[in-house]
Design a protein around this motif. Structure first.
Motif, PDB file in Angstrom:
ATOM      1  N   UNK A   1      -9.393  -0.197  -3.605  1.00 56.02           N
ATOM      2  CA  UNK A   1      -9.356   1.196  -2.701  1.00 56.02           C
ATOM      3  C   UNK A   1      -9.992   0.645  -1.373  1.00 56.02           C
ATOM      4  N   UNK A   2     -10.792  -0.159  -1.298  1.00 57.58           N
ATOM      5  CA  UNK A   2     -11.455  -0.609  -0.113  1.00 57.58           C
ATOM      6  C   UNK A   2     -10.750  -1.614   0.967  1.00 57.58           C
ATOM      7  N   UNK A   3      -9.602  -1.929   0.423  1.00 56.37           N
ATOM      8  CA  UNK A   3      -8.929  -2.957   1.156  1.00 56.37           C
ATOM      9  C   UNK A   3      -7.755  -2.318   1.741  1.00 56.37           C
ATOM     10  N   UNK A   4      -7.832  -1.853   2.779  1.00 55.34           N
ATOM     11  CA  UNK A   4      -6.386  -1.080   3.419  1.00 55.34           C
ATOM     12  C   UNK A   4      -6.537  -1.672   5.074  1.00 55.34           C
TER      13      UNK A   4
ATOM     14  N   UNK B   1       0.867  -1.140   0.066  1.00 52.24           N
ATOM     15  CA  UNK B   1       0.191   0.200  -0.015  1.00 52.24           C
ATOM     16  C   UNK B   1       0.885   1.377   0.003  1.00 52.24           C
ATOM     17  N   UNK B   2       0.279   2.169  -0.402  1.00 50.98           N
ATOM     18  CA  UNK B   2       0.998   3.599  -0.374  1.00 50.98           C
ATOM     19  C   UNK B   2       0.269   4.515   0.689  1.00 50.98           C
ATOM     20  N   UNK B   3       1.430   5.351   1.381  1.00 46.58           N
ATOM     21  CA  UNK B   3       0.840   6.391   2.323  1.00 46.58           C
ATOM     22  C   UNK B   3       0.490   7.933   1.442  1.00 46.58           C
ATOM     23  N   UNK B   4      -0.159   8.755   2.099  1.00 45.88           N
ATOM     24  CA  UNK B   4      -0.187   9.994   1.364  1.00 45.88           C
ATOM     25  C   UNK B   4       1.024  10.596   0.831  1.00 45.88           C
ATOM     26  N   UNK B   5       2.316  10.150   1.795  1.00 49.80           N
ATOM     27  CA  UNK B   5       3.434  11.065   1.446  1.00 49.80           C
ATOM     28  C   UNK B   5       4.075  10.330   0.235  1.00 49.80           C
TER      29      UNK B   5
ATOM     30  N   UNK C   1      -6.746   3.568   2.643  1.00 48.28           N
ATOM     31  CA  UNK C   1      -5.907   3.661   1.561  1.00 48.28           C
ATOM     32  C   UNK C   1      -6.436   5.104   1.067  1.00 48.28           C
ATOM     33  N   UNK C   2      -5.229   5.945   0.819  1.00 47.87           N
ATOM     34  CA  UNK C   2      -5.631   7.629   0.474  1.00 47.87           C
ATOM     35  C   UNK C   2      -5.703   7.433  -0.990  1.00 47.87           C
ATOM     36  N   UNK C   3      -6.504   8.512  -1.321  1.00 45.28           N
ATOM     37  CA  UNK C   3      -6.596   8.670  -2.918  1.00 45.28           C
ATOM     38  C   UNK C   3      -5.428   9.649  -3.342  1.00 45.28           C
ATOM     39  N   UNK C   4      -4.884   9.579  -4.589  1.00 43.58           N
ATOM     40  CA  UNK C   4      -3.818  10.536  -4.919  1.00 43.58           C
ATOM     41  C   UNK C   4      -4.362  11.872  -4.873  1.00 43.58           C
TER      42      UNK C   4
END
Length: 385
Positions: free
Chosen positions: A205-208, A178-182, A213-216
């Motif tokens: 998107x639903x699976x964090x 997964x990705x963080x907002x940073x 999960x953040x949106x870009x």
């Protein structure tokens, strides 16, 4: 055989070639862990809405090419509610007839022949087809274990200067990273004030499991250069409906919409109504889906750890990225699992060179099948010693 030179140069789609085929396996009951189709049913309210909408006369005729106002408004409201992102429903929303269409068609909309497109390695297999159809040049954005995040300073500077589109996908298919907002902040900053655009594939998107999960599009300045492609298939158990959408950068959205006016004549109105109902009424269902797959992840990983079988940490999505034993590449291990344990998984290599010594395991199965699959894989611990 009649086929154009351009189409002939494009490799067959791995899942198009294998999905639904009859497989020969060992003596045990087959467990299919190769395909990421959610195993649950579509919520009844969505089914009821679709059924009722089919009977509406206006839905039996051509509709607006770019979709119903009600559906576009539901998308705008959903993004505001879930991600605190403001969208213009006319300029920043494009309805997609399955997100794969948007992801594969995008290079033809905004990339010129000879320009570079960065593709995550590992990443979804069919991005490549879109690049080749556009006569553009694919280049691997190498993602390294265990977190599989972009390292922009490791990409050739000359390639970066000629890159016009970058694909990102988090939660990552196939690795479950997964990705963080940073991470998105850095990506936007990397390409700010350049000709390079970004498309973020947000199918899972639903699976964090540890954090939402953040949106870009939550990153400052993201709409200047990025779009996000959202799917209703996984979170809402609507894979057969083939409904999704792209949101974000106006220029990219308008290019996609223009392309679609020449390839589609508007989505079936009843599908739009059902998707609208899903977005407006089932936020809590998305949370339930996430809880289900988090529990599956926890239980499956526990069994692998007990047997000391190596895998990459799964923080989101619905797939586990399993290392192959010494002496096996992904393809060979797929064959072994099928013959010896009657388990069908996907080899890592179609997802990129970084997947050569991995297989992708889907957790989109019922509890009994997952328990049995874990037992069978545990029995292979001697291969890893």
């Amino acid at each position: 055989m009649v086929i154009s030179d351009k189409l002939a140069q494009i490799p067959d789609s791995y899942f198009g070639k294998t999905m639904g085929r009859k497989v020969e396996h060992g003596s045990k009951t087959l467990i299919n862990m190769a395909v990421g189709i959610p195993d649950g049913e579509t919520p009844q309210g969505i089914i009821d809405c679709l059924s009722e909408s089919i009977r509406i006369p206006e839905n039996q005729k051509y509709g607006a090419f770019h979709g119903k106002d009600s559906f576009k408004q539901a998308i705008v409201d959903f993004y505001k509610r879930q991600y605190q992102v403001e969208l213009d429903k006319e300029d920043e929303v494009c309805i997609l007839y399955g997100t794969k269409n948007g992801l594969v068609n995008l290079p033809q909309c905004i990339v010129n022949p000879g320009e570079y497109v960065l593709l995550p390695d590992p990443g979804y297999t069919d991005y490549l087809a879109g690049v080749l159809l556009a006569d553009a040049k694919p280049h691997a954005l190498v993602l390294k274990a265990p977190y599989y995040l972009p390292q922009w300073n490791k990409v050739d500077k000359e390639v970066l200067s000629k890159t016009r589109l970058v694909y990102l996908t988090y939660p990552n298919n196939p690795t479950g990273s997964v990705a963080t907002q940073s991470v998105f902040d850095e990506a936007v900053a990397q390409f700010k004030n350049t000709k390079t655009k970004i498309v973020h594939d947000f199918a899972y998107s639903a699976f964090g499991f540890d954090n939402k999960n953040p949106s870009i599009l939550q990153s400052e300045g993201a709409k200047d250069l990025a779009i996000e492609v959202f799917s209703l298939s996984k979170g809402y158990n609507m894979s057969g409906f083939r409904v999704g959408f792209a949101v974000g950068n106006k220029e990219m959205i308008q290019a996609l919409k223009k392309f679609q006016t020449h390839t589609h004549a508007g989505m079936f109105g009843a599908l739009q109504d059902a998707a609208t109902y899903a977005l407006n009424h089932y936020d809590s269902f998305l949370e339930t889906q996430n809880e289900t797959f988090k529990r599956r992840r926890d239980e499956f990983e526990k069994k692998l750890k007990e047997a000391q079988i190596p895998f990459e940490p799964m923080s989101g999505g619905i797939f586990l990225w399993l290392q192959t034993p010494k002496g096996y590449d992904g393809a060979a291990f797929v064959t072994y699992l099928l013959q010896e344990q009657s388990i069908l998984v996907a080899p890592g290599i179609p997802f990129g060179e970084q997947g050569r010594n991995y297989v992708r395991i889907s957790l989109a199965l019922n509890d009994a099948e997952l328990v049995e699959a874990a037992k069978r894989i545990q029995s292979l611990k001697h291969l890893y010693q």
